[in-house]
Write a protein that holds these residues in place. Sequence first.
Motif, PDB file in Angstrom:
ATOM      1  N   SER A  41      -5.606 -29.830  53.861  1.00  0.00           N
ATOM      2  CA  SER A  41      -4.381 -29.986  53.078  1.00  0.00           C
ATOM      3  C   SER A  41      -4.650 -30.953  51.930  1.00  0.00           C
ATOM      4  CB  SER A  41      -3.251 -30.526  53.958  1.00  0.00           C
ATOM      5  OG  SER A  41      -2.099 -30.803  53.182  1.00  0.00           O
ATOM      6  N   VAL A  42      -4.477 -30.485  50.699  1.00  0.00           N
ATOM      7  CA  VAL A  42      -4.667 -31.352  49.538  1.00  0.00           C
ATOM      8  C   VAL A  42      -3.323 -31.898  49.093  1.00  0.00           C
ATOM      9  CG1 VAL A  42      -6.704 -30.064  48.797  1.00  0.00           C
ATOM     10  CG2 VAL A  42      -4.477 -29.480  47.872  1.00  0.00           C
ATOM     11  N   GLY A  43      -3.382 -32.819  48.166  1.00  0.00           N
ATOM     12  CA  GLY A  43      -2.180 -33.464  47.657  1.00  0.00           C
ATOM     13  C   GLY A  43      -2.455 -34.925  47.397  1.00  0.00           C
ATOM     14  N   PRO A  44      -1.424 -35.706  47.144  1.00  0.00           N
ATOM     15  CA  PRO A  44      -1.630 -37.139  46.891  1.00  0.00           C
ATOM     16  C   PRO A  44      -2.073 -37.849  48.163  1.00  0.00           C
ATOM     17  CG  PRO A  44       0.712 -36.623  47.037  1.00  0.00           C
ATOM     18  CD  PRO A  44      -0.007 -35.314  47.058  1.00  0.00           C
ATOM     19  N   VAL A  45      -3.038 -38.776  48.033  1.00  0.00           N
ATOM     20  CA  VAL A  45      -3.517 -39.583  49.160  1.00  0.00           C
ATOM     21  C   VAL A  45      -3.606 -41.033  48.719  1.00  0.00           C
ATOM     22  CG1 VAL A  45      -4.798 -37.677  50.222  1.00  0.00           C
ATOM     23  CG2 VAL A  45      -5.940 -39.167  48.608  1.00  0.00           C
ATOM     24  N   ALA A  46      -3.669 -41.927  49.700  1.00  0.00           N
ATOM     25  CA  ALA A  46      -3.587 -43.360  49.410  1.00  0.00           C
ATOM     26  C   ALA A  46      -4.780 -43.855  48.606  1.00  0.00           C
ATOM     27  CB  ALA A  46      -3.458 -44.139  50.719  1.00  0.00           C
ATOM     28  N   ILE A  47      -6.011 -43.482  49.029  1.00  0.00           N
ATOM     29  CA  ILE A  47      -7.200 -44.016  48.373  1.00  0.00           C
ATOM     30  C   ILE A  47      -7.239 -43.599  46.906  1.00  0.00           C
ATOM     31  CG2 ILE A  47      -9.704 -44.027  48.347  1.00  0.00           C
ATOM     32  CD1 ILE A  47      -8.552 -45.594  50.632  1.00  0.00           C
ATOM     33  N   SER A  48      -7.002 -42.325  46.622  1.00  0.00           N
ATOM     34  CA  SER A  48      -7.011 -41.860  45.234  1.00  0.00           C
ATOM     35  C   SER A  48      -5.919 -42.536  44.421  1.00  0.00           C
ATOM     36  CB  SER A  48      -6.831 -40.335  45.186  1.00  0.00           C
ATOM     37  OG  SER A  48      -7.958 -39.680  45.711  1.00  0.00           O
TER      38      SER A  48
END
Length: 539
Positions: A41-48
């Motif tokens: 699942s892609v999308g916004p993530v914390a590290i990025s």
Amino acid sequence: MLIPQAIAYAHLAGMPPHYGLYAGTLPLIVYGLLGSSPHVSVGPVAISSILVLSGVSLIAEPMSETYISLVLGLGLLAGLFQWMLGVFQLGFLVNFLSHPVLNGFVSGAAVVIIGTQISHLLGLPSNGSAQLWGTITYSLGHLSDIHVLTLAISIGCLLFLVLARRVSKVFPAALLVVLICGLMTYLGELHLSGVSIVGEIPDGLPHFVMPSLNYGQVVLLAPAVFTIGIMSSIEALSIAKSLEMGQNNYEINPNAELRAVGLAKVVGSFFQSLPSSVSFSRSAISATIGAQTGVASILSGSIVALGILFCTSALFYIPKATLAAIIVASVFRLVDWKRAWQLYKIQRTDFVTLITTFLTTIFIGIQYGVLIGVLLSFGLLLYQSSRPRVMELGRLPNSNVYRNIRRFEEAVVEDSVIILRWDNQLFFANAEYFNSKVLSALRSRRMPPSHMIIDMSNVHDMDTTGLHVLQGLVQVMCGRDIQLLFAGTKGVVRDLFKRSNFYETCPECYHFLRVSDAMAFINQAEGYSWNEGAIQSNS
């Protein structure tokens, strides 16, 4: 999970919330069409998101028009970088990032992320900084301004999220806490009492926008592009591989994964999306609930798009403290103290690498953590390669087995023979060290030996510098009237000897398959004949 996390991670990246929601639409659909994993699942993530903030906030003020434009351009460049890694089959390059570097960086980034949310948890105005100590100093200087109601919401949300995760990892705790806090704020008009809320989120799908960057901005964004591209690639491949384990119905194509995740970023940048990456938590839940194809990702992106069209007004009253709590609860488990302690006990050099990367990420800057960690890893690798282990061997009693005399105290050493084993390739970086260790071993003997055996069984390669040092060592041994013998020389090294006429220039050297054969030759001086790198026994 995606909708509350998308809003929270946009908040973390210094972007308006709808840009996070946009990252949960087209990027998911693009990956669903092109990716090789049905679970990712892609999308916004914390590290990025924190990498976006740390890289772009140095150039522009978060939430400003310039900042938003730079973030979209950063997503385009990072996506192109990642896509090119896949197109040119360069996915193997991510393997050069060791696990200690990754663990140190992720743990350090998690600490920085938690630090950036302190002001939001306490109800203080944000200072817009991605630097941990700057945020902590700012918060400590404004303790008298803590908003008690906001702090109570933060504590309640954190407790709920932690307890809910212990009960069930697939329970939509983030969505539920957003709905509860939003409803409480609306009914109790808490925003009128000073609780900061998300506010209005534009409805409607994102429209096409061409990211625009000038040359100077591209140069300034280059470190963030590299870091986000590399970290996103590692996340994508490691998560996809971990979910693939135990599955029989599909196989991951690493370069296809890089192309798919890279294109998801590229397409998203043209439609006002926060740079997307692969989420481990959402991917794990996708696998748990039984996703079988990329249609699952396409369906998720479509549902988020429907939410943007018809449900944004319901998100108006979400407290920012709730979003901060979601972020902290999500990243807190990324701080891997157990791994650091494990490395301290079993491999100190890896521990040093992890701690150095961790401290660099915290104190110097999150965008430099990976770079310093990689440089340190290569530095330690070169140092270890330049100073390999050289062991003196002895014969175990009642056997023809030869082992390190420091590990096997019972090993027998003959005064007239010295046996050394070299445990690495012999090349320019360690050739002189090899020569010095051999001569040092000779000096350590009270009586000079008549024979020296060099066990080459662990020398898997050799360059011309190593060959030159070896030829010089032969001449030294001849000058001291010491017979030099080689044992277990690999085929690739024997090929080098043959091409360089080593056998002709050093005919006084003997070559054996095993150390025991060389000792038999010394002890018996018969029954063997030399034949270009190997001794053939009459038996």
